[in-house]
Design an enzyme around this catalytic site. Structure first.
Site, PDB file in Angstrom:
ATOM      1  N   LYS A   1     119.693  37.394 118.143  1.00  0.00           N
ATOM      2  CA  LYS A   1     121.058  36.844 118.183  1.00  0.00           C
ATOM      3  C   LYS A   1     122.020  37.843 118.821  1.00  0.00           C
ATOM      4  CE  LYS A   1     120.675  32.753 116.329  1.00  0.00           C
ATOM      5  NZ  LYS A   1     119.999  32.549 115.071  1.00  0.00           N
TER       6      LYS A   1
ATOM      7  N   LYS B   1     109.525  29.201 121.896  1.00  0.00           N
ATOM      8  CA  LYS B   1     109.371  28.086 120.955  1.00  0.00           C
ATOM      9  C   LYS B   1     110.400  27.009 121.258  1.00  0.00           C
ATOM     10  CE  LYS B   1     112.523  29.887 117.532  1.00  0.00           C
ATOM     11  NZ  LYS B   1     113.300  29.439 116.474  1.00  0.00           N
TER      12      LYS B   1
ATOM     13  N   LYS C   1     116.956  24.915 120.327  1.00  0.00           N
ATOM     14  CA  LYS C   1     118.195  24.871 121.081  1.00  0.00           C
ATOM     15  C   LYS C   1     118.307  25.967 122.154  1.00  0.00           C
ATOM     16  CE  LYS C   1     121.004  21.562 120.490  1.00  0.00           C
ATOM     17  NZ  LYS C   1     121.880  21.449 119.351  1.00  0.00           N
TER      18      LYS C   1
HETATM   19  P1  TYM Z   1     116.226  26.362 111.582  1.00  0.00           P
HETATM   20  O1  TYM Z   1     117.339  25.459 111.251  1.00  0.00           O
HETATM   21  O2  TYM Z   1     116.294  27.216 112.788  1.00  0.00           O
HETATM   22  O3  TYM Z   1     114.889  25.545 111.655  1.00  0.00           O
HETATM   23  C1  TYM Z   1     114.515  24.664 110.609  1.00  0.00           C
HETATM   24  C2  TYM Z   1     113.020  24.669 110.383  1.00  0.00           C
HETATM   25  O4  TYM Z   1     112.367  24.272 111.590  1.00  0.00           O
HETATM   26  C3  TYM Z   1     111.374  25.245 111.913  1.00  0.00           C
HETATM   27  N1  TYM Z   1     111.275  25.344 113.380  1.00  0.00           N
HETATM   28  C4  TYM Z   1     110.105  25.351 114.038  1.00  0.00           C
HETATM   29  N2  TYM Z   1     108.825  25.263 113.602  1.00  0.00           N
HETATM   30  C5  TYM Z   1     107.857  25.249 114.538  1.00  0.00           C
HETATM   31  N3  TYM Z   1     108.100  25.327 115.874  1.00  0.00           N
HETATM   32  C6  TYM Z   1     109.360  25.404 116.345  1.00  0.00           C
HETATM   33  N4  TYM Z   1     109.576  25.442 117.668  1.00  0.00           N
HETATM   34  C7  TYM Z   1     110.441  25.432 115.415  1.00  0.00           C
HETATM   35  N5  TYM Z   1     111.797  25.503 115.534  1.00  0.00           N
HETATM   36  C8  TYM Z   1     112.283  25.449 114.267  1.00  0.00           C
HETATM   37  C9  TYM Z   1     111.873  26.544 111.302  1.00  0.00           C
HETATM   38  O5  TYM Z   1     110.813  27.442 111.099  1.00  0.00           O
HETATM   39  C10 TYM Z   1     112.486  26.052 110.014  1.00  0.00           C
HETATM   40  O6  TYM Z   1     111.498  25.905 109.017  1.00  0.00           O
HETATM   41  N6  TYM Z   1     116.898  29.944 108.297  1.00  0.00           N
HETATM   42  C11 TYM Z   1     116.452  28.601 108.441  1.00  0.00           C
HETATM   43  C12 TYM Z   1     117.197  27.608 107.575  1.00  0.00           C
HETATM   44  C13 TYM Z   1     117.235  28.008 106.153  1.00  0.00           C
HETATM   45  C14 TYM Z   1     116.140  28.018 105.244  1.00  0.00           C
HETATM   46  C15 TYM Z   1     116.681  28.489 104.035  1.00  0.00           C
HETATM   47  C16 TYM Z   1     114.794  27.689 105.355  1.00  0.00           C
HETATM   48  C17 TYM Z   1     118.332  28.445 105.501  1.00  0.00           C
HETATM   49  N7  TYM Z   1     117.993  28.734 104.220  1.00  0.00           N
HETATM   50  C18 TYM Z   1     115.874  28.624 102.898  1.00  0.00           C
HETATM   51  C19 TYM Z   1     113.994  27.810 104.218  1.00  0.00           C
HETATM   52  C20 TYM Z   1     114.540  28.283 103.007  1.00  0.00           C
HETATM   53  C21 TYM Z   1     116.676  28.217 109.893  1.00  0.00           C
HETATM   54  O7  TYM Z   1     117.530  28.693 110.551  1.00  0.00           O
HETATM   55  O8  TYM Z   1     115.888  27.260 110.306  1.00  0.00           O
END
Ligand code: TYM
Length: 336
Positions: free
Chosen positions: A117, A200, A203
Site C-alpha cells: 500500500k 492476483k 481492484k
Molecule cells: P479483501 O476485502 O481484500 O478480500 C476479501 C476476501 O477475498 C479474498 N481474495 C482473494 N482470494 C483469492 N484470490 C484472489 N485474487 C483474491 N482477492 C481477494 C481475500 O483473501 C479475502 O478473504 N482484510 C480483509 C478483510 C477483513 C477480514 C477481517 C477478513 C477485515 N477483517 C477479519 C477475515 C477476518 C481484506 O481486505 O479482504
C-alpha cells in the site's frame, strides 16, 4: 474447542471497495456458504477497514449494502449465520484499541500488504493502514473465532492475529483468546489470478483483469478473449508460463473436470489453440456468473428484507461481542 467441531466459531469479512469479484468468491465467499452448514458463523462487511482508503459519505453505505446483497445472493443465510456491518459493532473498535497497546511499529511496518500500500499510494500512509492487522485481529477475536475463511493473501494477517491473541493471553496470564487459523478449500488457501497474466485478481490489477459477480455476459466474454496468453507450447509436456497457468486456474474454478483435462491434453501435445480455450472458458464463466448476477438483482430489490437482516445481524453480533469485551475488560483490570 477444535476437538468439538460443532462449537468452533467461524468469522470473516470482505471490504466494501466495489463489487465482489471471482477472487473474493473462490477465496472467501464460497467457503463462507459451506461453513455455515457446520459452524457458528459471523460474516461481516468490513466498512471500518474501508476507511483506510477514504470513501465518501455518499458511497460508504451503498457500497456496504451492495456487499451484503452479494453475500445473500451467494447463499449466506441470515437464519444460520450472523451477517452484519463491522461498523454496527463498535465493540470491535474498543478491542482494537486494546490490541494497539501491545502492537509494535516494527512488526506492523514489516507486513507485506502495508508495504504494498505504501508503494502504491505513498501520499496516504495513514495509521489505519499501519494498524490494519490489529483491527482484523479485533474483528476475529471479538467472537473468539477459531476458523477464518480467507484467500492466500490474508495468511500473514492471520499469523498476526495469533500473535496478538497470544500476546494478550500471556500478558494477562489468561486464556481469553483462541489462536485462529486461516481456512481455504480442500487444496488449501486459494489465489485466483488476474487476467493480465500476473498477480492476483483484484481492484489493483484493474477492471479489465477482474471478473465481477455483476458483470454481464458480453463483458465477461470480452474480458476473457482479451486475457493475456502466448504463442503456444513448443515442446511436449512443457511447463506452463504464468499467464497460461492462470487461464487453466480459472478453467479449473468454473469448468467441468473433463473440460480441464481436454485442454491439458491438447497443451501437452502442443495442439492447443488459445482462442478455443478462451471461448470455452468464457462460456463456462458466463454460465457460472449469470445466475449469481440475477440473484444479486433480485435480493437488491427487497429493501425491507435487507433492513431486517441488518438489524437482526447487529443484535446477534453485539450479544457475542459484549460477552467477549466484558471478559477482556475484567482481565485488563477495569471494574464495571
Ligand atoms: P479483501 O476485502 O481484500 O478480500 C476479501 C476476501 O477475498 C479474498 N481474495 C482473494 N482470494 C483469492 N484470490 C484472489 N485474487 C483474491 N482477492 C481477494 C481475500 O483473501 C479475502 O478473504 N482484510 C480483509 C478483510 C477483513 C477480514 C477481517 C477478513 C477485515 N477483517 C477479519 C477475515 C477476518 C481484506 O481486505 O479482504
Amino acid at each position: 474447542m477444535t476437538e468439538n467441531n460443532k462449537r468452533d466459531i467461524v468469522c470473516s469479512g470482505i471490504r466494501p471497495t466495489g463489487n465482489l469479484h471471482l477472487g473474493n468468491y473462490f477465496g472467501a465467499l464460497r467457503n463462507f456458504v459451506k461453513l455455515q452448514e457446520q459452524y457458528d458463523c459471523y460474516f461481516f462487511v468490513a466498512d471500518y477497514h474501508s476507511l483506510t482508503t477514504h470513501p465518501t459519505p455518499d458511497n460508504l453505505y451503498l457500497n456496504a449494502r451492495q456487499i451484503l446483497i452479494q453475500y445473500l445472493a451467494a447463499g449466506l443465510d441470515p437464519e444460520r449465520s450472523t451477517i452484519y456491518f463491522q461498523s454496527d459493532l463498535p465493540q470491535t473498535a474498543e478491542l482494537y484499541l486494546f490490541f494497539n497497546m501491545n502492537a509494535y511499529l516494527g512488526e506492523l511496518e514489516r507486513v507485506t500488504s502495508f508495504k504494498d500500500k505504501v508503494r502504491q499510494n505513498p501520499n496516504n500512509v495513514n495509521a489505519g493502514l499501519l494498524t490494519y492487522p490489529t483491527l482484523m485481529a479485533a474483528d476475529i477475536l471479538i467472537h473468539k473465532a477459531t476458523r477464518v475463511p480467507v484467500g492466500k493473501d490474508q495468511e500473514q494477517h492471520l499469523e498476526m492475529t495469533r500473535t496478538y491473541a497470544q500476546r494478550f493471553n500471556s500478558m494477562y496470564g489468561s486464556e481469553v483468546f483462541p489462536l485462529p487459523q486461516a481456512v481455504g478449500s480442500e487444496g488449501g488457501l486459494v489465489k485466483i489470478p488476474a487476467l493480465n497474466g500476473s498477480g492476483k485478481m483484484g481492484k489493483s490489477e484493474g477492471e479489465a483483469s477482474t471478473i465481477f459477480l455483476t458483470d454481464e455476459p458480453s463483458v465477461i466474454r470480452k474480458k476473457i478473449m482479451k486475457a493475456k496468453s502466448d504463442s503456444g507450447p513448443t515442446e511436449m509436456n512443457q511447463r506452463k508460463p504464468e499467464e497460461i497457468e492462470n487461464l487453466f486456474s480459472l478453467l479449473r474454478a468454473v469448468s467441468k473436470p473433463e473440460t480441464v483435462e481436454y485442454f491439458e491434453d491438447l497443451y501437452n501435445r502442443c495442439q492447443i489453440r488459445y482462442g478455443d480455450l478462451k471461448k470455452q472458458l468464457a462460456e463456462d464463466m458466463v454460465a457460472f456468473v449469470e445466475p449469481l448476477r440475477q440473484r444479486i438483482l433480485e435480493v437488491g430489490a427487497d429493501e425491507q428484507g435487507l433492513r431486517r437482516i441488518i438489524d437482526r445481524g447487529k443484535e446477534k453480533a453485539r450479544a457475542s461481542a459484549d460477552r467477549t469485551l466484558h471478559e477482556v475488560r475484567h482481565v485488563i483490570g477495569y471494574r464495571d
